[in-house]
Design an enzyme around this catalytic site. Structure first.
Site, PDB file in Angstrom:
ATOM      1  N   HIS A 184      -1.857  57.207  36.839  1.00 57.86           N
ATOM      2  CA  HIS A 184      -1.343  58.488  37.240  1.00 57.86           C
ATOM      3  C   HIS A 184      -0.248  58.254  38.149  1.00 57.86           C
ATOM      4  CE1 HIS A 184      -4.018  60.444  34.486  1.00 57.86           C
ATOM      5  NE2 HIS A 184      -4.897  59.719  35.025  1.00 57.86           N
ATOM      6  N   ALA A 219     -17.487  38.241  43.777  1.00 59.46           N
ATOM      7  CA  ALA A 219     -17.940  39.260  42.910  1.00 59.46           C
ATOM      8  C   ALA A 219     -17.850  40.329  43.475  1.00 59.46           C
ATOM      9  CB  ALA A 219     -19.436  38.731  42.430  1.00 59.46           C
ATOM     10  N   ARG A 242      -3.424  42.630  46.419  1.00 62.86           N
ATOM     11  CA  ARG A 242      -2.309  41.790  46.577  1.00 62.86           C
ATOM     12  C   ARG A 242      -2.469  40.491  46.147  1.00 62.86           C
ATOM     13  NH1 ARG A 242      -2.387  39.738  52.754  1.00 62.86           N
ATOM     14  NH2 ARG A 242      -4.681  40.095  53.180  1.00 62.86           N
ATOM     15  N   LYS A 298     -10.019  39.672  50.765  1.00 66.04           N
ATOM     16  CA  LYS A 298      -9.313  39.145  51.822  1.00 66.04           C
ATOM     17  C   LYS A 298      -9.564  37.411  51.717  1.00 66.04           C
ATOM     18  CE  LYS A 298      -9.835  42.868  55.007  1.00 66.04           C
ATOM     19  NZ  LYS A 298     -10.348  43.282  56.403  1.00 66.04           N
ATOM     20  N   ARG A 346     -11.592  31.187  52.486  1.00 73.59           N
ATOM     21  CA  ARG A 346     -11.133  29.691  52.804  1.00 73.59           C
ATOM     22  C   ARG A 346     -10.640  28.866  51.642  1.00 73.59           C
ATOM     23  NH1 ARG A 346     -14.256  25.833  50.230  1.00 73.59           N
ATOM     24  NH2 ARG A 346     -16.314  26.561  49.601  1.00 73.59           N
TER      25      ARG A 346
END
Length: 208
Positions: free
Chosen positions: A130, A180, A186, A200, A203
């Protein structure tokens, strides 16, 4: 007596699973053919939901494994796999890919590479569904026109952990892992582990 009952129960369950599996495989083939999906060898537990628009394109590579029920992957949040391809959109899946209770929603383009493992309940969307403008959302036609869509690309040898969501415009590099329940907003480089909401960097993956 309990021992014999257990043996009879297991034998009955085996026969039932075998018969159901044959019917499910046939039903899956019919659904894929009916939606003009190009595919090679498939292995399925259960029957998926597939909707490919007349001007959409769906191609599935060789040795494709799909779990659509609790027997295939009993980890919770069970649903049928969903392969949805809109008009003018494409969903391309490589070789040796496995999915479980996965939703792949392609409004323009989703590409999945080879040797990819997609955990139970994962959702991959190339659209916002939407408009972000509340006034535009009041008009269904304008809402669809002004919805933001961006391609999603999943590289080779990627592992996506259960119940994760990958949103529009994301590219996941080769060999990378998504933890998980992550929400990926991004792009992720090759050979890295990412997790969280939003996902995020955790490693690098060391192959030494």
């Amino acid at each position: 007596m309990r021992k014999y009952f257990s043996l009879i129960f297991r034998a009955f369950r085996f026969v039932l699973r075998y018969v159901k599996g044959k019917f499910q495989y046939i039903a899956c083939r019919i659904i894929l053919e009916g939606n003009n999906v190009e595919y090679k060898k498939i292995v399925t537990n259960g029957v998926p939901f597939v909707s490919v628009a007349r001007k959409g394109k769906c191609v599935i590579g060789d040795n494709f494994h799909m779990n659509n029920n609790i027997r295939g992957n009993p980890i919770g949040r069970v649903q049928r796999c969903i392969l949805f391809v809109d008009n003018g959109a494409e969903l391309i899946i490589g070789n040796n890919v496995g999915i479980s209770s996965t939703a792949l929603i392609a409004n323009i383009s989703i590409h999945i590479g080879d040797n990819v493992k997609i955990g139970g309940g994962v959702c991959i969307y190339d659209t916002d569904f939407h408009s972000l403008d509340s006034e535009i959302r009041k008009d269904k036609g304008m809402d669809k026109i002004n919805t933001d869509n961006k391609p999603v690309i999943i590289g080779n040898n990627v592992f996506i952990g259960a119940h994760s969501t990958i949103l529009k415009g994301v590219t996941v590099g080769n060999n990378s892992i998504i933890g998980a329940c992550s929400v990926v907003t991004r792009s992720i480089p090759e050979n890295e582990i990412w997790a969280g909401n939003p996902a995020k960097f955790i490693r690098k993956i060391n192959f030494d």
